[in-house]
Motif scaffolding. Sequence first.
Motif, short mmCIF file in Angstrom:
data_model
loop_
_atom_site.label_atom_id
_atom_site.label_comp_id
_atom_site.label_asym_id
_atom_site.label_seq_id
_atom_site.Cartn_x
_atom_site.Cartn_y
_atom_site.Cartn_z
N UNK A 26 0.95 -1.24 0.09
CA UNK A 26 -0.09 0.13 -0.11
C UNK A 26 0.80 1.36 -0.01
N UNK A 27 2.14 1.24 0.50
CA UNK A 27 2.89 2.33 0.87
C UNK A 27 3.42 2.79 -0.60
N UNK A 28 3.61 1.85 -1.61
CA UNK A 28 3.99 2.39 -2.96
C UNK A 28 3.06 2.76 -3.73
N UNK A 29 1.85 3.00 -3.29
CA UNK A 29 0.52 3.68 -4.10
C UNK A 29 0.22 2.86 -5.11
N UNK A 30 -0.20 1.67 -5.13
CA UNK A 30 -0.49 0.75 -6.43
C UNK A 30 -1.66 1.05 -6.92
N UNK A 31 -1.76 1.16 -8.17
CA UNK A 31 -2.83 1.48 -9.28
C UNK A 31 -3.86 0.56 -8.97
N UNK A 32 -3.78 -0.60 -8.55
CA UNK A 32 -4.62 -1.63 -8.56
C UNK A 32 -4.92 -2.35 -7.19
N UNK A 33 -6.13 -2.71 -6.84
CA UNK A 33 -6.46 -3.23 -5.63
C UNK A 33 -5.67 -4.45 -5.19
N UNK A 34 -5.89 -4.53 -3.80
CA UNK A 34 -4.80 -5.64 -3.36
C UNK A 34 -6.07 -6.77 -2.56
N UNK A 35 -5.80 -8.05 -2.87
CA UNK A 35 -6.85 -8.95 -2.42
C UNK A 35 -5.80 -10.19 -1.62
N UNK A 36 -6.53 -10.87 -0.49
CA UNK A 36 -6.03 -11.64 0.24
C UNK A 36 -6.85 -13.10 0.00
N UNK A 37 -6.43 -14.38 -0.21
CA UNK A 37 -7.04 -15.40 -0.42
C UNK A 37 -6.95 -16.32 0.72
N UNK A 38 -7.90 -16.63 1.46
CA UNK A 38 -7.76 -17.73 2.72
C UNK A 38 -8.17 -19.06 2.24
N UNK A 39 -7.57 -19.73 2.90
CA UNK A 39 -7.91 -21.34 2.87
C UNK A 39 -8.97 -21.61 4.00
N UNK A 40 -9.42 -22.78 4.01
CA UNK A 40 -10.48 -23.29 4.81
C UNK A 40 -9.84 -23.48 6.16
N UNK A 41 -8.56 -23.39 6.35
CA UNK A 41 -7.83 -23.45 7.86
C UNK A 41 -7.71 -22.00 8.64
N UNK A 42 -8.03 -21.02 7.82
CA UNK A 42 -7.97 -19.67 8.38
C UNK A 42 -9.41 -19.42 9.41
N UNK A 43 -9.38 -18.98 10.45
CA UNK A 43 -10.63 -18.76 11.43
C UNK A 43 -11.43 -17.56 10.80
N UNK A 44 -12.52 -17.46 11.44
CA UNK A 44 -13.37 -16.34 11.04
C UNK A 44 -12.96 -15.16 11.89
N UNK A 45 -12.33 -15.22 12.98
CA UNK A 45 -11.73 -14.07 13.58
C UNK A 45 -10.74 -13.47 13.10
N UNK A 46 -9.65 -14.25 12.45
CA UNK A 46 -8.57 -13.87 11.75
C UNK A 46 -9.15 -13.03 10.36
N UNK A 47 -10.14 -13.66 9.64
CA UNK A 47 -10.68 -13.01 8.64
C UNK A 47 -11.19 -11.77 8.89
N UNK A 48 -11.85 -11.41 10.20
CA UNK A 48 -12.50 -10.06 10.61
C UNK A 48 -11.42 -9.31 10.72
N UNK A 49 -10.27 -9.84 11.44
CA UNK A 49 -9.16 -8.81 11.66
C UNK A 49 -8.52 -8.20 10.49
N UNK A 50 -8.28 -8.98 9.44
CA UNK A 50 -7.82 -8.43 7.99
C UNK A 50 -8.82 -7.57 7.31
#
Length: 220
Positions: A26-50
């Motif tokens: 983000x600090x490089x001011x990208x022109x395009x959006x950033x996404x994060x792919x989560x596997x089935x092992x990632x908790x809902x709490x972690x997802x909400x934090x992200x």
Amino acid sequence: MKYAYLSMISSDNFMLGALVLYQSLQSTKPKYPIYLLLSDKVSLKCEQNLINYGINIIRDSKPIIEDLSKLKGNNSRWNFTFDKIKILKLEQFDKIVFLDSDMYVLHNLDDLFKHPHFSAVPTRVPMPWLDNKIYFNSGLLVVKPSNDEFARVKNCIMPTIDDFRKISVSLGDQDVFHRYKIDWPEREELHLADGYNVFWGSFNYYIRKLNYTVSNNQKI
């Protein structure tokens, strides 16, 4: 054309790394959006934090290999990396620049979207099990998603595992990609400059062979 930066995490343990990657990118001011792919092992709490940090989330709960017992004997550290192959089925994007969640970005990377499908940085290390050719580091990949190609790469997983068991070597997504993209070493148009994916363990090579410098005032 819909372009995006993408990373992924396979468990809550990788959340902090993903946040560092996100903030550095983000600090490089990208022109395009950033996404994060989560596997089935990632908790809902972690997802909400992200999400609270403003990260766009894609949840994929289907494991890349249905029967994990097939991986018995492989180094479990790398088993989760097979999920990286899922980036090929994200057809909602025309092109993706994938970055491992343990990377740190120093400069704007938007020019990578001009590069062709399966562009990456060479490993600079010959692969004995692949005719001693130099393949690529899958920590950074430029890809054009395709469900058809996803299926073909996925079909390479078990044959690759079987081959590596014969030589008692653990493996991960990178080895599957190498098996699939067997002609990559000869495709020079797919070879990115080393500076796009600098590996700390190869600093001597960058300094001695490529004349890179590292100091308090200069960045690789």
